[in-house]
Design an enzyme around this catalytic site. Structure first.
Site, PDB file in Angstrom:
ATOM      1  N   HIS A  89       0.718  -1.126  -0.073  1.00 30.73           N
ATOM      2  CA  HIS A  89       0.053   0.143  -0.057  1.00 30.73           C
ATOM      3  C   HIS A  89       0.745   1.265   0.179  1.00 30.73           C
ATOM      4  O   HIS A  89       0.204   2.322   0.246  1.00 30.73           O
ATOM      5  CB  HIS A  89      -0.993  -0.055   1.034  1.00 30.73           C
ATOM      6  CG  HIS A  89      -1.969  -0.970   1.276  1.00 30.73           C
ATOM      7  ND1 HIS A  89      -3.089  -0.806   0.854  1.00 30.73           N
ATOM      8  CD2 HIS A  89      -1.975  -2.267   1.517  1.00 30.73           C
ATOM      9  CE1 HIS A  89      -4.048  -1.778   1.125  1.00 30.73           C
ATOM     10  NE2 HIS A  89      -3.207  -2.661   1.377  1.00 30.73           N
ATOM     11  N   LYS A 129      -8.028  13.911   5.388  1.00 30.28           N
ATOM     12  CA  LYS A 129      -7.166  12.646   5.407  1.00 30.28           C
ATOM     13  C   LYS A 129      -6.057  12.852   6.276  1.00 30.28           C
ATOM     14  O   LYS A 129      -6.046  13.842   7.037  1.00 30.28           O
ATOM     15  CB  LYS A 129      -6.410  12.606   3.772  1.00 30.28           C
ATOM     16  CG  LYS A 129      -5.691  14.046   3.589  1.00 30.28           C
ATOM     17  CD  LYS A 129      -5.151  13.934   1.981  1.00 30.28           C
ATOM     18  CE  LYS A 129      -6.167  14.027   1.037  1.00 30.28           C
ATOM     19  NZ  LYS A 129      -6.524  12.801   0.120  1.00 30.28           N
ATOM     20  N   ARG A 130      -5.170  11.696   6.573  1.00 31.64           N
ATOM     21  CA  ARG A 130      -4.250  11.804   7.482  1.00 31.64           C
ATOM     22  C   ARG A 130      -3.275  13.065   7.323  1.00 31.64           C
ATOM     23  O   ARG A 130      -3.089  13.396   6.271  1.00 31.64           O
ATOM     24  CB  ARG A 130      -3.338  10.631   7.640  1.00 31.64           C
ATOM     25  CG  ARG A 130      -4.444   9.502   8.329  1.00 31.64           C
ATOM     26  CD  ARG A 130      -4.444   9.941   9.688  1.00 31.64           C
ATOM     27  NE  ARG A 130      -3.554   9.832  10.453  1.00 31.64           N
ATOM     28  CZ  ARG A 130      -3.022   9.007  11.576  1.00 31.64           C
ATOM     29  NH1 ARG A 130      -3.618   7.875  11.527  1.00 31.64           N
ATOM     30  NH2 ARG A 130      -1.978   8.851  12.382  1.00 31.64           N
ATOM     31  N   LYS A 140       1.177  14.184   1.508  1.00 28.54           N
ATOM     32  CA  LYS A 140      -0.124  14.463   1.187  1.00 28.54           C
ATOM     33  C   LYS A 140      -0.371  16.106   0.973  1.00 28.54           C
ATOM     34  O   LYS A 140      -1.224  16.724   0.288  1.00 28.54           O
ATOM     35  CB  LYS A 140      -1.096  14.237   2.354  1.00 28.54           C
ATOM     36  CG  LYS A 140      -1.211  12.679   2.266  1.00 28.54           C
ATOM     37  CD  LYS A 140      -2.225  12.246   3.296  1.00 28.54           C
ATOM     38  CE  LYS A 140      -2.200  10.806   3.537  1.00 28.54           C
ATOM     39  NZ  LYS A 140      -2.944   9.813   2.568  1.00 28.54           N
ATOM     40  N   THR A 190      -8.497   6.913  -1.314  1.00 26.36           N
ATOM     41  CA  THR A 190      -9.711   6.210  -1.529  1.00 26.36           C
ATOM     42  C   THR A 190     -10.846   7.314  -1.254  1.00 26.36           C
ATOM     43  O   THR A 190     -11.875   7.337  -1.710  1.00 26.36           O
ATOM     44  CB  THR A 190      -9.997   5.094  -0.739  1.00 26.36           C
ATOM     45  OG1 THR A 190      -9.351   5.266   0.721  1.00 26.36           O
ATOM     46  CG2 THR A 190      -9.424   3.699  -1.104  1.00 26.36           C
ATOM     47  N   LYS A 240     -14.290   8.366  -3.139  1.00 30.51           N
ATOM     48  CA  LYS A 240     -15.464   8.782  -2.157  1.00 30.51           C
ATOM     49  C   LYS A 240     -16.213  10.167  -2.918  1.00 30.51           C
ATOM     50  O   LYS A 240     -17.448  10.353  -2.876  1.00 30.51           O
ATOM     51  CB  LYS A 240     -15.492   8.827  -0.834  1.00 30.51           C
ATOM     52  CG  LYS A 240     -15.093   7.389  -0.351  1.00 30.51           C
ATOM     53  CD  LYS A 240     -14.505   7.319   0.974  1.00 30.51           C
ATOM     54  CE  LYS A 240     -13.719   5.935   1.286  1.00 30.51           C
ATOM     55  NZ  LYS A 240     -12.885   6.061   2.540  1.00 30.51           N
TER      56      LYS A 240
HETATM   57  O1  RUG Z   1      -1.446   5.534   1.881  1.00 34.65           O
HETATM   58  C1  RUG Z   1      -2.104   4.567   1.314  1.00 34.65           C
HETATM   59  C2  RUG Z   1      -3.195   4.967   0.619  1.00 34.65           C
HETATM   60  O2  RUG Z   1      -2.688   5.787  -0.758  1.00 34.65           O
HETATM   61  C3  RUG Z   1      -4.112   3.886  -0.003  1.00 34.65           C
HETATM   62  O3  RUG Z   1      -5.288   4.285  -0.746  1.00 34.65           O
HETATM   63  C4  RUG Z   1      -4.701   3.231   1.405  1.00 34.65           C
HETATM   64  C5  RUG Z   1      -5.498   1.865   0.753  1.00 34.65           C
HETATM   65  O4  RUG Z   1      -4.626   1.098  -0.203  1.00 34.65           O
HETATM   66  O5  RUG Z   1      -3.463   2.709   2.103  1.00 34.65           O
HETATM   67  C6  RUG Z   1      -2.661   3.945   2.342  1.00 34.65           C
HETATM   68  N1  RUG Z   1      -1.758   3.410   3.513  1.00 34.65           N
HETATM   69  C7  RUG Z   1      -0.479   2.869   3.237  1.00 34.65           C
HETATM   70  N2  RUG Z   1      -1.811   3.243   4.836  1.00 34.65           N
HETATM   71  N3  RUG Z   1      -0.926   2.830   5.423  1.00 34.65           N
HETATM   72  C8  RUG Z   1      -0.011   2.579   4.687  1.00 34.65           C
HETATM   73  C9  RUG Z   1       1.279   1.816   4.913  1.00 34.65           C
HETATM   74  O6  RUG Z   1       1.799   1.109   4.162  1.00 34.65           O
END
Ligand code: RUG
Length: 830
Positions: free
Chosen positions: A373, A564-565, A570, A674, A678
């Site tokens: 991810h 978002k976080r 970002k 994601t 949305k």
């Molecule tokens: O930062 C990513 C996002 O881009 C992604 O949409 C989401 C789901 O796939 O996962 C997020 N993410 C990645 N959260 N934690 C990580 C660390 O690998």
């Protein structure tokens, strides 16, 4: 370790309540029964909490027969299913979702009304289970919803954290974290099974022994905890299917030392219990930044070991021929967090079940698949050999052997290219000897996937290039998706009704049908109704924010949202520089306030507690908000709102109200996103870079309906190669310089120039995420937004086209892609 006796082939216990749809009277009766017999109160004496619990129990009762049937069906058919291993599930509230899935929404509202209860108050009573950080955990929740809806057998495995993601408050504009005690009043949606607890071992040492002439290794562990399963229903939408989410809670093997207690040492008496319970105590509040903490590795092994054993011992029938396991299950590794399941699986097969290494490894390579991810190198987990060896010595041995044999294969294929061998080794030597979990997952997995086209390509070409050369067929892409049940039906009922009116029912489980809206985009009457839905959603948000935070959303403002976080990649700072630029232009008298497009900016973001820069940026957003919101020079045309504690519940209100969706990460950094999906599905236009799934959104909605800006990923690379000097951008762009100077002057910090100095110097002299390089392009794109917003009707048309063309982003489609490309799990027959 003892295993639980399997429930024999007893007849299926039928829940006492018929399956829905049911009568309002029947529902009222069941509700009152639950109120009286489970809560122990009369309706006249009951609190809102009592009523919420009784309502939740009633919904459960209606789902129960289906759940039991599905469990039996899965036991009987032994059809291939997915075990989704994820350290996070960001579920959101359950009540509405479960009412919707079981077609009980109207019946329940009417039943509550008959009892003189406002169901809205009960909805508000539910505490959201925040068992995830952000996109990754929410994705897992969307996926299990889709699998249930598509009748695919699935068990979601994870951790029942006692404290979920922290509750964020602001004190003087700065983030303060409060524990998320979501279980204080209990949880009506879970079914604990302490009698089915597993013992999970840690520590100790390994030894070799002679096994009929063969030298084998075995693990003599040092200490243990128990893992207690808590089951949750995962109902499919309108299909009568109910899958299971099984979350593990940690406890002590023996909770209490009576001798210590009697001798007066109370603390010592409960020490083991406290220690053990710590394992599932709190969710690590990280996102894209792993914390190399021992407790985190304990959490990971804890839930993986419990899940694998649960599957092998309790889900499979007795005497199941393990050779046939790939026909029965795929363990999907959601990021590197559950990768320790791989050596655990090998250990069970080889050490406990006496399987030959090669046979066990062949099975492993068919039974696991890995989803990555991230692209941030720092987010790829590594565990020091030291720590792993101390906590899980046998697993470390197994990892060494996997690596040894893998590197032999690499040598065979690529020759003695020592550099390549070092690069591909699962064990890295610098800065300390450690295990690269992403490499282990890649070697073990049948497939490795990224989460958007661009991400999967960069994963292959940049992050794991040697591996993709070595395993050309292993790498694939599955673009993320989101569940239309929660993020359209529940979050945006007015839009859902409008869509149903236009297209008929059925789109909720076949989201590509939204294409049918394209024709309606040309109908002025439909556009007017669509615009009215958006306006109503803004009013609804305004009420929520007023109630929650005493914020007002002004009428007629463009709602510009970035939720978002908080992470530098970002680029919340880029958004903030835009706001400060608009403000500075008016404050300096160069632009009249009346020339501004009225905008309300909404931020929602939690920063990891240990991430100083992110926390400073939160402080800056709040400080800019205080000044901008109070300055009469703007005549109320700009508002900055930052409601604290952004979570799924708030997302469900914010997203349907948004006009503009900010997806502005530096190209090549956001794996997918994601939230972007949305927003588009709820009729917000995106301003975004060519990053993650933005690329696919733009391709689908068309350039006319998307505000693209910023460098592409190759351009970013080229700029790094040329030498990026952010200060040059500062010097050469007047607007940028003025905005940054205003922040640096202390204008947002009561004249104190030091408060935000670290942010400013970081941007000027480092700027890892190229905020300054993309600034001009971003401001330009925002001007295009302003211009486009002038023509409300054309804007609405674009918004409708966004909805119409984004059906691809249903998590049902993601599941179909996983099934076709990775899992090969057919839906269970009815
Ligand atoms: O930062 C990513 C996002 O881009 C992604 O949409 C989401 C789901 O796939 O996962 C997020 N993410 C990645 N959260 N934690 C990580 C660390 O690998």
């Amino acid at each position: 370790t003892p295993t639980q006796p399997r429930a024999a082939t007893h007849p299926l216990a039928i829940a006492p309540v018929p399956s829905p749809p049911s009568s309002v009277d029947g529902f009222v009766k069941q509700f009152l029964l639950n109120l009286n017999f489970d809560r122990g109160v009369a309706l006249s004496e009951s609190s809102v909490t009592d009523q919420y619990f009784a309502l939740a129990y009633t919904v459960r009762d209606y789902l129960m027969a289906r759940w039991l049937e599905d469990q039996k069906r899965q036991r009987d058919t032994q059809a291939k299913g997915v075990c989704y291993l994820s350290a996070e599930y960001l579920l959101g509230r359950q009540l509405d979702n479960n009412l919707l899935a079981s077609r009980l929404t109207d019946v329940a509202s009417e039943a509550m009304a008959q009892c003189g209860i406002d169901i809205e108050a009960l909805r508000a009573e539910e505490v959201e289970p925040g068992l995830g950080n952000g996109g990754l955990g929410r994705l897992a929740a969307c996926f299990i919803d889709s699998l249930a809806t598509m009748s695919v057998p699935n068990i979601g495995y994870g951790i029942r954290y006692e404290y979920g993601i922290f509750r964020q408050t602001f004190v003087d504009g700065q983030q303060v974290e409060q524990p998320d005690a979501w279980l204080t009043y209990g949880n009506p949606w879970e079914f604990p099974h302490p009698e089915a607890a597993q013992t999970i071992w840690f520590g100790g040492y390994t030894e070799t022994y002679d096994d009929g002439g063969v030298t084998r290794s075995r693990w003599i562990p040092g200490w243990s905890v128990v893992a207690v399963p808590y089951n949750y229903m995962v109902p499919g939408y309108h299909n009568g299917r109910v899958n299971t989410l099984r979350l593990w809670s940690a406890g002590a093997t023996s909770s209490f030392d009576l001798r210590e207690f009697n001798s007066g040492d109370y603390q010592e008496a409960v020490r083991a219990q406290v220690f053990a319970e710590n394992i599932s105590k709190v969710l690590y509040p990280e996102d894209s930044t792993p914390q190399g903490k021992e407790l985190r590795l304990q959490q990971q092994y804890f839930f993986c070991a419990a899940s694998i054993r649960d599957f092998l011992d309790n889900v499979l029938p007795e005497g199941f021929d393990l050779e046939r396991l790939p026909e029965r299950v795929i363990f999907q590794l959601n990021d590197t967090h559950p990768v320790i399941a791989v050596p655990e699986f090998m250990r069970i097969l080889v050490d406990e079940r006496g399987m030959e290494w090669d046979a066990a490894w062949a099975l492993t390579q068919q039974c696991f698949a890995y989803t990555c991810h991230t692209l941030l190198p720092e987010a790829l987990e590594v565990w020091s050999v030291d720590l792993l060896g101390r906590l899980l010595p046998r697993h470390l041995e197994i990892i060494y052997r996997i690596n040894e044999e893998f590197l032999l294969e690499v040598r065979e294929k690529f020759g003695d290219d020592e550099m390549r061998i070092r690069n591909m080794s699962i064990i890295s030597e610098f800065p300390q000897r450690s295990v690269r979990m992403a490499y282990l997952a890649t070697v073990a997995g049948a497939k490795v996937n990224g989460v958007a086209e661009l991400h999967s390509q960069l994963l292959r070409d940049k992050v794991l290039p040697d591996f993709s050369e070595f395993y050309p067929d292993k790498f694939t892409n599955v673009t993320n998706g989101v569940t239309p049940r929660r993020f359209i039906r529940l979050a945006n009922p007015a839009l859902a009704d409008l869509i149903t009116e236009a297209l008929g029912a059925g789109w909720t489980v076949d989201l590509e049908r939204l294409r049918g809206l394209e024709a309606h985009a040309e109908d002025p009457e439909f556009r007017a109704r669509f615009a009215e839905v958006k306006a109503a959603n803004k009013r609804r948000l305004s009420e929520v924010l007023w109630h929650r935070d005493r914020f007002e959303v002004s009428d007629g403002h463009l709602l510009d949202v970035m939720v978002k976080r908080l992470h530098e990649y970002k680029r919340q700072m880029l958004k903030l520089l835009h706001i400060v630029t608009l403000y500075e232009r008016v404050a300096s008298g160069r632009v009249a306030a009346s020339d501004l497009t009225p905008r309300t900016f909404i931020f929602g973001a939690k920063a990891a507690p240990g991430y100083d820069m992110a926390k400073r940026i939160i402080h800056l957003i709040n400080s800019v908000g205080s000044v901008v919101n109070a300055d009469p020079v703007l005549e109320g045309r700009l508002k900055v709102l930052f409601p604290p504690n952004y979570n799924v519940t708030l997302a469900e209100r914010v997203i349907p109200a948004a006009d503009l969706s900010e997806q502005i990460s530096l190209a090549g950094k956001e794996a997918s996103g994601t939230g972007n999906m949305k927003f588009a599905l709820n009729g917000a236009l995106t301003i975004g870079t060519d990053d993650g799934a933005n690329v696919e959104i733009r391709e689908l909605v068309g350039d006319d309906n998307f505000f693209l800006f910023g460098q592409t990923e190759p351009e970013v690379e080229a700029l790094w190669a040329r030498g990026y000097r952010p200060a040059e951008f500062y010097r050469e762009n007047d607007d940028l310089r003025r905005a940054m100077d205003l922040i640096a002057s202390g204008a947002f910090s009561g004249g104190d120039r030091s408060v935000f100095e670290p942010i400013m110097s970081n941007l000027l002299y480092d700027d890892r995420f190229m905020v300054l390089a993309d600034y001009a392009s971003y401001i330009d794109a925002q001007e295009r937004v302003d211009a486009a917003y002038q023509d409300q009707d054309a804007w609405t048309r674009s918004a409708i086209l966004n909805v119409a063309r984004c059906g691809f982003f249903s998590s049902d489609r993601s599941m179909r892609d996983y099934i076709d490309r990775i899992w090969h799990t057919p839906p269970a027959p009815a």
